[in-house]
Design a protein around this motif. Sequence first.
Motif, PDB file in Angstrom:
ATOM      1  N   LEU A 142       0.825  -1.201   0.000  1.00 21.86           N
ATOM      2  CA  LEU A 142       0.000   0.000   0.000  1.00 21.86           C
ATOM      3  C   LEU A 142       0.862   1.256   0.000  1.00 21.86           C
ATOM      4  CD1 LEU A 142      -2.783   1.289   0.089  1.00 21.86           C
ATOM      5  CD2 LEU A 142      -2.776   1.005   2.573  1.00 21.86           C
ATOM      6  N   ALA A 143       1.891   1.257   0.843  1.00 19.53           N
ATOM      7  CA  ALA A 143       2.750   2.437   0.944  1.00 19.53           C
ATOM      8  C   ALA A 143       3.506   2.708  -0.353  1.00 19.53           C
ATOM      9  CB  ALA A 143       3.731   2.268   2.103  1.00 19.53           C
ATOM     10  N   ALA A 144       3.739   1.649  -1.155  1.00 22.15           N
ATOM     11  CA  ALA A 144       4.452   1.803  -2.422  1.00 22.15           C
ATOM     12  C   ALA A 144       3.507   2.087  -3.586  1.00 22.15           C
ATOM     13  CB  ALA A 144       5.266   0.548  -2.711  1.00 22.15           C
ATOM     14  N   SER A 145       2.215   2.090  -3.318  1.00 20.97           N
ATOM     15  CA  SER A 145       1.226   2.266  -4.387  1.00 20.97           C
ATOM     16  C   SER A 145       1.066   3.749  -4.729  1.00 20.97           C
ATOM     17  CB  SER A 145      -0.129   1.703  -3.938  1.00 20.97           C
ATOM     18  OG  SER A 145      -0.758   2.572  -2.999  1.00 20.97           O
ATOM     19  N   GLY A 146       0.289   4.003  -5.740  1.00 24.43           N
ATOM     20  CA  GLY A 146      -0.033   5.378  -6.100  1.00 24.43           C
ATOM     21  C   GLY A 146      -1.297   5.894  -5.436  1.00 24.43           C
ATOM     22  N   LEU A 147      -1.808   5.157  -4.465  1.00 22.79           N
ATOM     23  CA  LEU A 147      -3.046   5.532  -3.790  1.00 22.79           C
ATOM     24  C   LEU A 147      -2.813   6.606  -2.727  1.00 22.79           C
ATOM     25  CD1 LEU A 147      -4.397   1.894  -3.332  1.00 22.79           C
ATOM     26  CD2 LEU A 147      -5.371   3.621  -4.865  1.00 22.79           C
ATOM     27  N   ASP A 148      -3.879   7.302  -2.380  1.00 27.70           N
ATOM     28  CA  ASP A 148      -3.857   8.232  -1.235  1.00 27.70           C
ATOM     29  C   ASP A 148      -4.155   7.413   0.012  1.00 27.70           C
ATOM     30  OD1 ASP A 148      -3.369  10.392  -2.898  1.00 27.70           O
ATOM     31  OD2 ASP A 148      -5.483  10.916  -3.100  1.00 27.70           O
TER      32      ASP A 148
END
Length: 214
Positions: A142-148
């Motif tokens: 999750l931390a490496a994703s492009g999500l907020d």
Amino acid sequence: MARILIFGGHGKVALLLEPLLAAAGHTVTAVIRNPEHEADVAATGAQPVVADIETFDLDQLTNLVSGNDVVVWSAGAGGGNPARTYAVDRDAAIRAMDAAEAAGVDRFVMVSWIGSRADHGVSTDSSFFPYADAKWAADQHLAASGLDWTILAPGTLTLDEPTGRIEIDPQGRGEVSRADVASVIAAVIDDDSTIGRTIRFGAGDEHIGHAIAG
């Protein structure tokens, strides 16, 4: 107001979260595995959707999350079976993140645990290791994703009454009521300063809104 999808919609925290979000005017959809739980979820003001996230592939999950503004991951295998723990707490969680990205649902709130870090210290021969390992893998993805994203990492969960107050980065086990965890999730959804942060917390004396503010 936001359209919010909750994975793990019949969990103890989720059932406390759903009425908070519904009362705030959000449109809440709760994903559950067991159709016998539909009435419990509907009673909170959320719309139940029956889906087996353990077996859903990326396309199915993308369809499921499409049209929402926020995804909350509060699902888990519940421990006991290492294979299921990895299948749900790691693999299904990661697919849900990828689905959110594919569907253009930028906001993703992960309910993790206070010890989720690379050096979590859980021995590989401990029955708790699969959970610790799976949650850290999911949090990393999750931390490496492009999500907020926001990762919420409460301490040991209790059934105590809500206090509306927490402590950030507590010492020890960081015990905290599930009701206060629900309130933290609701507050995080409304506070964009929490994007891109891992928030470890337990019971404390600071108002939740002040405590989580960036």
